[in-house]
Motif scaffolding. Structure first.
Motif, PDB file in Angstrom:
ATOM      1  N   THR A 182       0.831  -1.202   0.000  1.00 39.24           N
ATOM      2  CA  THR A 182       0.000   0.000   0.000  1.00 39.24           C
ATOM      3  C   THR A 182       0.866   1.252   0.000  1.00 39.24           C
ATOM      4  OG1 THR A 182      -1.760  -1.151   1.176  1.00 39.24           O
ATOM      5  CG2 THR A 182      -1.816   1.243   1.235  1.00 39.24           C
ATOM      6  N   ASP A 262      -3.405   4.463   0.580  1.00 40.46           N
ATOM      7  CA  ASP A 262      -3.841   4.729   1.962  1.00 40.46           C
ATOM      8  C   ASP A 262      -3.848   6.248   2.176  1.00 40.46           C
ATOM      9  OD1 ASP A 262      -4.555   4.505   4.624  1.00 40.46           O
ATOM     10  OD2 ASP A 262      -2.451   4.311   5.289  1.00 40.46           O
ATOM     11  N   PRO A 263      -5.062   6.862   2.354  1.00 35.62           N
ATOM     12  CA  PRO A 263      -6.368   6.205   2.375  1.00 35.62           C
ATOM     13  C   PRO A 263      -6.832   5.845   0.972  1.00 35.62           C
ATOM     14  CG  PRO A 263      -6.630   8.570   2.565  1.00 35.62           C
ATOM     15  CD  PRO A 263      -5.144   8.303   2.606  1.00 35.62           C
TER      16      PRO A 263
END
Length: 292
Positions: A182, A262-263
């Motif tokens: 991520t 992320d986010p």
């Protein structure tokens, strides 16, 4: 000349039946009422329209002239009623739709094909514009409804949510290493970015999302369509924000890779925009039922 349309209706049926009584039965009123109506019409016209015969009544010369016009008028009324019935039965009519190129290709096209197969006599007109331009066309009365990207708002327009959309960040094969973990959203500023041109609802939505996370970006390329974004991303020019459902084949073939963020980007919806307080045609209602 202010004459009640019902007078002409009585005149028409007396002329066609040759009888006050028969006309009264056809109109479902009394014979004296028909007689009184004809008398009023003759007074307005300035002379007799009928004369009595052994078989009932017949037209005067003036009456024949009037009948020739009344028959045409009632014929057009009948044609109008038939046309409305055909429209309500979806045997004829038109639909004017506004939608962007992307929404037309990836969302609208299968529904258009299905509707055309079911109602081949309905003519469908598509105007390809961005969401803001589509809303302007709707308020100008140039389209019946619009297919738009949400979120958007306008006090004159009602919006109904349709299919959910999920934006994602993708890159070509040269960015495959970024798909393994991520990526913090702020890190995207380190890479060349491909975006849609400013002015459309999707670009506005993306800029607002980034701003809510205290980010602003300067794209490497600003392109006019999602298809171009995909082509440029596949060729390694940078990372692009696209709708996941629109690149499923490219992701499956490995031509693009999705980079987790992320986010993550929030879900949004395709919307159906209709002008508040303006009734839709039977054809438009039927098409919207298909979409829903």
């Amino acid at each position: 000349m202010d004459i009640n349309l019902e007078w002409y209706r009585s005149f028409y049926w007396v002329a066609n039946t040759g009888s006050l009584t028969a006309a009264a039965e056809r109109l479902n009123i009394t014979q004296p009422a028909v007689s009184h109506t004809i008398k009023q019409l003759e007074e307005k016209m300035g002379g007799p329209l009928f004369f009595r015969t052994s078989r009932g009544v017949d037209l005067t010369t003036e009456g024949k002239v009037l009948l020739s016009f009344i028959e045409q008028a009632f014929h057009h009324v009948d044609m109008g009623e038939r046309a409305i019935a055909d429209m309500n039965n979806l045997n004829s009519g038109e639909i004017h739709i506004g939608a962007s190129d992307t929404l037309c290709k990836y969302y609208l096209l299968p529904f258009l094909e299905q509707f055309h197969e079911q109602f081949p006599n309905i003519r469908i007109h598509i105007t390809n514009r961005t969401t803001p331009e589509t809303l302007t066309l709707l308020k100008e009365g140039k389209i019946d409804f619009g297919i738009v990207s949400l979120p958007t708002s306008d006090k004159q327009i009602d919006f109904r949510k349709s299919t959910q959309l999920q934006d994602c960040l993708v890159g070509g094969k040269g960015f495959r290493h970024l798909a393994d973990k991520t990526m913090p959203l702020a890190v995207i500023q380190q890479y060349p970015l491909l975006c849609l041109e400013a002015g459309g609802s999707t670009r506005k939505y993306m800029d607002q999302f980034l701003a809510s996370n205290h980010l602003t970006i300067t794209p490497e390329f600003e392109l006019g369509s999602v298809d171009l974004l995909v082509q440029f991303a596949k060729r390694g020019f940078g990372l692009a924000f696209v709708i996941r459902d629109y690149v499923t084949e490219e992701l499956k073939k490995g031509e693009l890779v999705e980079i987790p963020l992320d986010p993550p980007l929030p879900e949004r919806n395709i919307g159906i925009a209709t002008l508040r307080g303006v009734p839709l045609t039977a054809a438009s209602k039927s098409f919207l039922t298909l979409l829903e």
